[in-house]
Design a protein around this motif. Structure first.
Motif, short mmCIF file in Angstrom:
data_model
loop_
_atom_site.label_atom_id
_atom_site.label_comp_id
_atom_site.label_asym_id
_atom_site.label_seq_id
_atom_site.Cartn_x
_atom_site.Cartn_y
_atom_site.Cartn_z
N PRO A 276 2.90 -58.35 -23.34
CA PRO A 276 2.02 -58.09 -22.20
C PRO A 276 0.95 -59.18 -22.12
CG PRO A 276 1.47 -56.63 -24.03
CD PRO A 276 2.64 -57.46 -24.48
N GLU B 72 -1.02 -56.98 -17.87
CA GLU B 72 -1.92 -55.84 -18.04
C GLU B 72 -3.21 -56.25 -17.36
OE1 GLU B 72 -1.47 -52.87 -19.34
OE2 GLU B 72 0.53 -53.18 -20.19
N LYS C 290 4.96 -59.55 -17.63
CA LYS C 290 4.37 -58.20 -17.68
C LYS C 290 2.86 -58.32 -17.82
CE LYS C 290 5.19 -55.39 -21.24
NZ LYS C 290 6.03 -54.94 -22.34
N ARG D 103 8.47 -60.87 -23.59
CA ARG D 103 8.27 -59.42 -23.77
C ARG D 103 6.82 -59.02 -24.02
NH1 ARG D 103 13.38 -60.13 -25.75
NH2 ARG D 103 12.62 -60.77 -27.78
#
Ligand SMILES: [Zn+2]
Length: 224
Positions: A96, A126, A124, A94
């Motif tokens: 980033p 960035e 995920k 979960r």
């Protein structure tokens, strides 16, 4: 901000004199929570074991030593996506992952053996294009040369601390980078000019502490 060095394993080359610990770092941020810099090694595929002796340490075990657990980590910053820096990204499904866009592009082209370690389903990212503030007082600065999208992490709150990933593997390389015969140490510099230039910029900073991923020693440039 409190900094904790994690011991995530040991790697030694079967072909050249390279034997080093593998570190990641936790920065205990007062508002953002625990920020992890680099995630060590994963369970290595055959092809890697052919060239490397690898001792892998599970993230949960390394963190438990400091009364922390992976669930505490809110943000992961990968200095770059070599296999000994992103091996346990999937432990943080979960979180980033802050990486340079250029680095993810490079890794997707070049790191086929370990692509699942950073490019797992649901990861995920960035993606950054240069310098960026990740949380108040925490910044990444591009330090290319080891890889094209390598960046370093700066704690700017209080005396500056720098986490330079593989910009230099060790204290000795860092302190002698101008004369270091980098061409002879395969892997240290993908681009020698960019590598030296990054180390010049790191050295010119007013930094209190420099942390390495493959050397347990810490450099304090202004303390004598
Ligand atoms: Zn590397």
């Amino acid at each position: 901000m409190e900094v904790i060095r994690l011991h995530l394993g040991q790697v030694s080359s079967k072909r050249r004199p390279f034997d080093a610990p593998v570190h990641g770092f936790i920065i205990k941020h007062p508002s953002a929570g625990a920020i992890l810099v680099d995630t060590g090694i994963g369970n290595p595929p055959e092809e890697l074991i052919r060239h490397w002796d690898i001792v892998n340490r599970a993230m949960a075990e390394a963190m438990a030593e400091h009364d922390l657990s992976p669930a505490d980590v809110r943000i992961v910053i990968n200095t770059h996506l070599h296999w000994d820096h992103c091996g346990q990204n999937a432990v943080f499904p979960r979180a980033p992952f802050y990486v340079q866009r250029a680095e993810l592009d490079r890794a997707r082209r070049e790191e086929m053996l370990t692509s699942e370690w950073f490019d797992f389903a649901g990861a995920k990212f960035e993606l950054l294009d240069g310098e960026a503030e990740i949380a108040p007082g925490i910044r990444v600065i591009p330090t290319p040369g080891h890889t094209v999208g390598h960046h370093s992490v700066v704690i700017e709150d209080g005396p500056e601390q720098l986490f330079i990933g593989d910009a230099a593997y060790t204290k000795d390389i860092f302190e002698n980078f101008e004369d270091f015969p980098v061409e002879r140490l395969t892997g240290q510099a993908e681009n020698v000019d960019a590598w030296r230039d990054s180390l010049r910029r790191i050295s010119s900073r007013d930094t209190d502490a420099i942390h390495f991923c493959h050397d347990t020693r810490v450099v304090h440039p202004h303390r004598h």
